[in-house]
Design an enzyme around this catalytic site. Structure first.
Site, PDB file in Angstrom:
ATOM      1  N   ILE A   1       0.704  -1.067   0.065  1.00  0.00           N
ATOM      2  CA  ILE A   1       0.195   0.036  -0.091  1.00  0.00           C
ATOM      3  C   ILE A   1       1.045   1.158  -0.123  1.00  0.00           C
ATOM      4  O   ILE A   1       1.755   1.275   0.899  1.00  0.00           O
ATOM      5  CB  ILE A   1      -0.868   0.162   1.208  1.00  0.00           C
ATOM      6  CG1 ILE A   1      -1.712  -1.331   1.338  1.00  0.00           C
ATOM      7  CG2 ILE A   1      -1.866   1.036   1.162  1.00  0.00           C
ATOM      8  CD1 ILE A   1      -2.319  -1.616   2.860  1.00  0.00           C
ATOM      9  N   THR A   2       0.642   2.011  -0.821  1.00  0.00           N
ATOM     10  CA  THR A   2      -0.267   2.137  -2.158  1.00  0.00           C
ATOM     11  C   THR A   2       0.558   1.489  -3.319  1.00  0.00           C
ATOM     12  O   THR A   2       1.534   1.504  -3.350  1.00  0.00           O
ATOM     13  CB  THR A   2      -0.854   3.559  -2.154  1.00  0.00           C
ATOM     14  OG1 THR A   2       0.193   4.241  -2.651  1.00  0.00           O
ATOM     15  CG2 THR A   2      -1.559   3.932  -1.136  1.00  0.00           C
TER      16      THR A   2
ATOM     17  N   VAL B   1       2.552   4.173  -5.411  1.00  0.00           N
ATOM     18  CA  VAL B   1       3.689   4.729  -4.633  1.00  0.00           C
ATOM     19  C   VAL B   1       4.490   3.715  -4.160  1.00  0.00           C
ATOM     20  O   VAL B   1       5.510   3.246  -4.798  1.00  0.00           O
ATOM     21  CB  VAL B   1       3.381   5.621  -3.758  1.00  0.00           C
ATOM     22  CG1 VAL B   1       4.630   6.281  -2.852  1.00  0.00           C
ATOM     23  CG2 VAL B   1       2.521   7.057  -4.266  1.00  0.00           C
ATOM     24  N   CYS B   2       4.107   3.258  -3.126  1.00  0.00           N
ATOM     25  CA  CYS B   2       5.094   2.071  -2.471  1.00  0.00           C
ATOM     26  C   CYS B   2       5.274   1.039  -3.603  1.00  0.00           C
ATOM     27  O   CYS B   2       6.455   0.427  -3.452  1.00  0.00           O
ATOM     28  CB  CYS B   2       4.369   1.629  -1.256  1.00  0.00           C
ATOM     29  SG  CYS B   2       4.086   2.993  -0.074  1.00  0.00           S
ATOM     30  N   THR B   3       4.265   0.026  -3.991  1.00  0.00           N
ATOM     31  CA  THR B   3       4.403  -0.887  -4.641  1.00  0.00           C
ATOM     32  C   THR B   3       5.265  -0.468  -6.087  1.00  0.00           C
ATOM     33  O   THR B   3       6.418  -1.142  -6.558  1.00  0.00           O
ATOM     34  CB  THR B   3       3.025  -1.581  -5.059  1.00  0.00           C
ATOM     35  OG1 THR B   3       2.631  -1.884  -3.856  1.00  0.00           O
ATOM     36  CG2 THR B   3       3.542  -2.823  -6.106  1.00  0.00           C
TER      37      THR B   3
END
Length: 237
Positions: free
Chosen positions: A130-131, A134-136
């Site tokens: 998540i999210t 962004v993160c992934t």
């Protein structure tokens, strides 16, 4: 069409076939990442039903147990509103590295996280977090740049809208990230129901996290135990 044109068709098709290499997940060369699946961030995942998404997070994390995969976990600003990872994940993997990032948005920018991934010595990485956008995505792109094969579990990555999710998935695909469902990841890791782990070990996992298939198995078991075929069922295809 001339005969010479017909004869060229197999050569063309053969060339197209040779241009593609199917890279499947290999459970002996795979690392599972649990990325920012934090209790405070789960509410940001508005592109999935909350119950479905929570199940997807737990299904993703449980892949490590089901297939005996090495696991690396990371969280972002855990002491703030993002919150901790679920207690169950920590209980499942008490010896797995847990990197609590203090500011890096892209986990790959954190030296301890990078070292933990490199130390696992695997070339394939399953990611979800998540999210999505962004993160992934940021980490998936960094891992691709570093030479890893990346498999993104799209069901275990959530964000604030379906549109944002789809654009993020397109961005990852353009970089060579394979965006898969949980069941596709599961199937590639298992490959054959006769393997170990195979049907005997993994059917309970599917029953818990992928009930659409688990209920099929339950129905089959019930039919075998009951031994009754209703009129008309004997002629079904």
């Amino acid at each position: 069409m001339r005969a010479s044109q017909f004869s060229a068709i197999p050569l063309v098709l053969g060339g197209l076939a040779n241009a593609f290499t199917y890279e499947r997940l290999n459970k002996n060369d795979t690392l599972l990442l649990i990325l920012d699946m934090q209790e405070g961030l789960i509410s940001l995942a508005r592109d999935y039903d909350p119950t479905v998404f929570r199940n997807a997070l737990y299904a993703h994390a449980a892949l490590g147990k089901a297939f005996d995969l090495p696991v690396v976990m990371t969280s972002s600003s855990q002491s703030g509103p993002n919150g901790p990872l679920p207690d169950e994940f920590l209980e499942w993997y008490p010896d797995a590295p847990l990197i609590m990032r203090q500011g890096e948005v892209d986990a790959w920018d954190n030296p301890q996280f990078r070292e933990a991934v490199i130390a696992a010595n695997k070339s394939q990485i399953i990611i979800g977090g998540i999210t999505t956008d962004v993160c992934t995505t940021f980490l998936a792109l960094s891992l691709r740049e570093a030479g890893y094969a990346v498999f993104a579990n799209h069901e275990a990555s959530g964000t604030t809208s379906v549109d944002i999710r789809e654009n993020a998935n397109e961005r990852m695909r353009a970089a060579g990230v394979q965006v898969l469902s949980y069941f596709a990841i599961f199937g590639e890791l298992m490959r054959d129901w006769r393997n170990v782990p195979g049907a005997e070990q993994l059917m309970p996992v599917l029953d818990q996290y992928y009930p659409a298939y688990g209920m099929v198995a339950r129905a089959h078991r019930a039919a075998v135990n009951n031994g009754t075929v209703l009129p008309g069922e004997d002629i079904l295809p």
